[in-house]
Design a protein around this motif. Structure first.
Motif, PDB file in Angstrom:
ATOM      1  N   GLN A 417      -4.609  -7.727   8.007  1.00  0.00           N
ATOM      2  CA  GLN A 417      -5.022  -8.994   7.417  1.00  0.00           C
ATOM      3  C   GLN A 417      -4.180 -10.146   7.951  1.00  0.00           C
ATOM      4  OE1 GLN A 417      -7.303  -9.825   4.674  1.00  0.00           O
ATOM      5  NE2 GLN A 417      -8.251  -7.843   5.038  1.00  0.00           N
ATOM      6  N   VAL A 418      -2.895  -9.883   8.115  1.00  0.00           N
ATOM      7  CA  VAL A 418      -1.986 -10.922   8.585  1.00  0.00           C
ATOM      8  C   VAL A 418      -2.079 -11.095  10.096  1.00  0.00           C
ATOM      9  CG1 VAL A 418       0.434 -11.676   8.656  1.00  0.00           C
ATOM     10  CG2 VAL A 418      -0.425 -10.404   6.673  1.00  0.00           C
ATOM     11  N   GLY A 428      -1.688 -10.386   2.598  1.00  0.00           N
ATOM     12  CA  GLY A 428      -1.792  -9.067   3.214  1.00  0.00           C
ATOM     13  C   GLY A 428      -1.256  -7.983   2.305  1.00  0.00           C
TER      14      GLY A 428
END
Length: 442
Positions: A417-418, A428
């Motif tokens: 996610q990051v 995240g």
């Protein structure tokens, strides 16, 4: 094969690990790109022979080291077929389903370090007690313990362990104006992964066009966690992932990478990662011993003499596996004999020579010699000594029932996610946490 674990309490005892004198780690060169079975192995059935099937994930090195062919020459009445599933997160659920159904299993099933606790705690009755079939002293005590139930049943024989190093492209380091000598380089980041990240920042200041310092933030996470005494579970099997100092340190290191420009943002063992190895588009990778053979294969001739190996910032273990014999297998007696032979010290040494897989059988260590071509490929690095030094000081670690899915949630959801979607570290972590709570039923 990823990721080098466990009965319910896979103790990596310092005293035992300290007996490692030379060697590397093998076996779990894990996930590839598709998750589909790849039925490539030695031998088929027919001719009245007993066909033994071996279910594995990734590259175990048995075929590559010629062990199947050797065994079939020694036993002309046996043929061997290896059924490979490239992704462990596909392989293990499929295996669990077949074990519980009592049908469809292979005669020998591989068990990854991240799944052995689950196998010991929930599937022990589905496996033969191999502890009654072997001299247990051939293996490290802690390795045996990882595959042993509380009442003493041993469901698997150890294949490899995964001491850590850093593999790096010295040609790219030179172009970036950085130190290339493996000993001096290791000294720059010794004892602290934040120092490794600092070297990465220096690399990016003069990085050769189109290159990054590391392959992914996830690989850094796994490497840091592999050297932590606290992981996802405590010694009693209780989940501690939210408060684990090891997880926090690993996450923080991964976030330093994910929020910078030093990551190639690649998922390991998928095709883009393989292509990046071939095209030299990242300069370093956290490198358990089993990855040596993989890098050599995927980098090809252009990588020869450009790759080198240095000690990692901290001693760590990433990976390791076992092979077990399901009770529901069609050829139990013959499978037990083959499993014993494949994991004997002599055969572990042969796999090491081919794949740089570090044996779990200490009596093999005095004879370990990587192939000359492998040593040459990695700039004549003292591969065995580097990995042995790491193995000697790997900390005590405990694994639990859902170790692998917890790790997958953090790496494939939280970090991704990051790193790839631009989310904040807090976002995240929240995404990973929600997935983990679902996995644990919390």
């Amino acid at each position: 094969m990823r990721t080098s674990t466990r009965g319910s309490r896979r103790l990596v005892t310092l005293a035992v690990v300290a007996t490692l004198t030379t060697g590397l780690l093998a076996g779990c060169a894990d996930d590839s790109d598709d998750g589909e079975p790849n039925n490539g192995g030695g031998g088929g059935g027919g001719g009245g022979k007993t066909e033994l099937t071996i279910g594995t994930f990734g590259v175990f090195g048995y075929k590559q080291a010629g062990l199947y062919d050797e065994y079939m020459k020694l036993h002309p009445d046996v043929s061997i077929k290896e059924n490979v599933t490239t992704k462990t997160d596909v392989y293990w659920p499929k295996t669990i389903t077949r074990l519980q159904a009592g049908s469809g299993v292979d005669d020998i099933q591989a068990i990854e370090i991240g799944n052995v606790a689950e196998a010991v705690q929930t599937q022990a009755d589905k496996f033969v007690d191999l502890g009654k079939e072997v001299d247990k002293s051939q293996w490290l005590d802690w390795k045996n313990a990882q595959a042993t139930t509380k009442d003493g049943k041993q469901i698997g024989l150890g294949t490899d362990i995964g001491p850590m190093a850093i593999c790096y492209r010295k040609d790219l380091f030179q172009k970036a104006g950085l130190e290339t000598d493996r000993t001096k380089l290791a000294a720059q980041w010794a004892g602290d992964w934040s120092k490794f990240v600092a070297v990465g920042k220096d690399y990016m200041k003069k990085a050769p066009s189109g290159t990054k310092f590391v392959d992914s933030a996830s690989s850094v996470y796994n490497a840091v966690l592999g050297g932590a005494s606290e992981r996802y579970y405590d010694k009693d099997g209780n989940p501690i992932w939210e408060k684990s100092t090891g997880v926090k340190d690993a996450w923080d290191s991964a976030m330093q990478v994910a929020t910078s420009d030093m990551s190639a943002k690649l998922k390991q063992f998928e095709k883009p990662w393989d292509q990046a190895l071939a095209n030299a588009t990242f300069a370093t990778v956290a490198c358990p011993a089993w990855m040596i053979g993989y890098i050599q294969e995927k980098s090809g001739e252009s990588g020869k003499g450009n790759w080198d190996v240095a000690a990692a910032p901290t001693a760590a273990n990433w990976g390791g596996a076992f092979i077990g014999v399901p009770v529901a297998g069609k050829h139990q007696k013959e499978a037990i004999a083959l499993a014993k032979w494949l994991t004997a010290p002599e055969q572990q040494a042969k796999v090491f020579a081919k794949q740089a897989s570090f044996p779990s059988a200490p009596s093999a260590y005095a004879t370990l010699k990587p192939q000359p071509a492998t040593v040459e490929f990695f700039s004549n690095a003292p591969i065995t000594e580097i990995y042995a030094a790491s193995a000697k000081t790997i900390p005590v670690q405990y694994f639990g029932l859902k170790d692998q899915p917890i790790g997958t949630a953090i790496a494939d959801i939280g970090i991704l996610q990051v790193e790839q979607k631009g989310k904040s570290p807090e976002q995240g972590w929240d995404a990973a946490k929600n997935e983990i709570k679902d996995v644990l039923g919390q």
